[in-house]
Design a protein around this motif. Structure first.
Motif, PDB file in Angstrom:
ATOM      1  N   GLU A   1       0.813  -1.224   0.084  1.00 22.24           N
ATOM      2  CA  GLU A   1      -0.022  -0.069   0.013  1.00 22.24           C
ATOM      3  C   GLU A   1       0.776   1.393  -0.232  1.00 22.24           C
TER       4      GLU A   1
ATOM      5  N   GLY B   1       0.551   2.410  -3.372  1.00 23.30           N
ATOM      6  CA  GLY B   1      -0.669   3.127  -3.255  1.00 23.30           C
ATOM      7  C   GLY B   1      -1.973   2.069  -2.842  1.00 23.30           C
ATOM      8  N   ILE B   2      -2.823   2.628  -2.173  1.00 22.90           N
ATOM      9  CA  ILE B   2      -3.881   1.845  -1.952  1.00 22.90           C
ATOM     10  C   ILE B   2      -5.067   1.525  -3.114  1.00 22.90           C
ATOM     11  N   GLU B   3      -4.963   2.517  -3.930  1.00 20.50           N
ATOM     12  CA  GLU B   3      -5.858   2.214  -5.168  1.00 20.50           C
ATOM     13  C   GLU B   3      -5.093   1.605  -6.453  1.00 20.50           C
ATOM     14  N   HIS B   4      -3.912   1.243  -6.012  1.00 21.52           N
ATOM     15  CA  HIS B   4      -3.281   0.174  -7.218  1.00 21.52           C
ATOM     16  C   HIS B   4      -4.334  -1.023  -7.080  1.00 21.52           C
ATOM     17  N   PRO B   5      -4.311  -1.424  -8.350  1.00 18.06           N
ATOM     18  CA  PRO B   5      -4.871  -2.683  -8.731  1.00 18.06           C
ATOM     19  C   PRO B   5      -4.212  -3.858  -8.358  1.00 18.06           C
TER      20      PRO B   5
END
Length: 88
Positions: free
Chosen positions: A80, A84-88
């Motif tokens: 994360e 990043g948290i939004e990474h698939p």
């Protein structure tokens, strides 16, 4: 850089070498404590978000010791913070 940080960095280097030796010998129970100390020193010296702090053999060691939850927590934290948290 102050003396305490230099001393902590040198100690972390020695602990990292000790951990690496135990790791490559497959002595997982002996590997854990030096790896924890290295992680703590890296967090103190480099900060929690520095990639060198986040990439560690500790999750691998935890896996060998059957500490799956601890291993997963470190892996998720590193993923994360690096991707990043939004990474698939």
């Amino acid at each position: 850089m102050d003396w305490c940080r230099i001393t902590a960095g040198a100690d972390a280097g020695g602990q990292a070498n000790l951990a690496a030796m135990y790791h490559f010998l497959g002595k997982w129970a002996d590997t854990e404590q030096p790896q924890v100390q290295v992680l703590e020193a890296r967090e103190q010296i480099l900060g929690n978000e520095y990639p060198g702090t986040l990439t560690t053999w500790l999750p691998h060691t935890y896996g060998h010791l059957g500490k799956w939850t601890d291993a997963e927590q470190l892996e998720v934290k590193a993923t994360e913070q690096i991707l990043g948290i939004e990474h698939p």
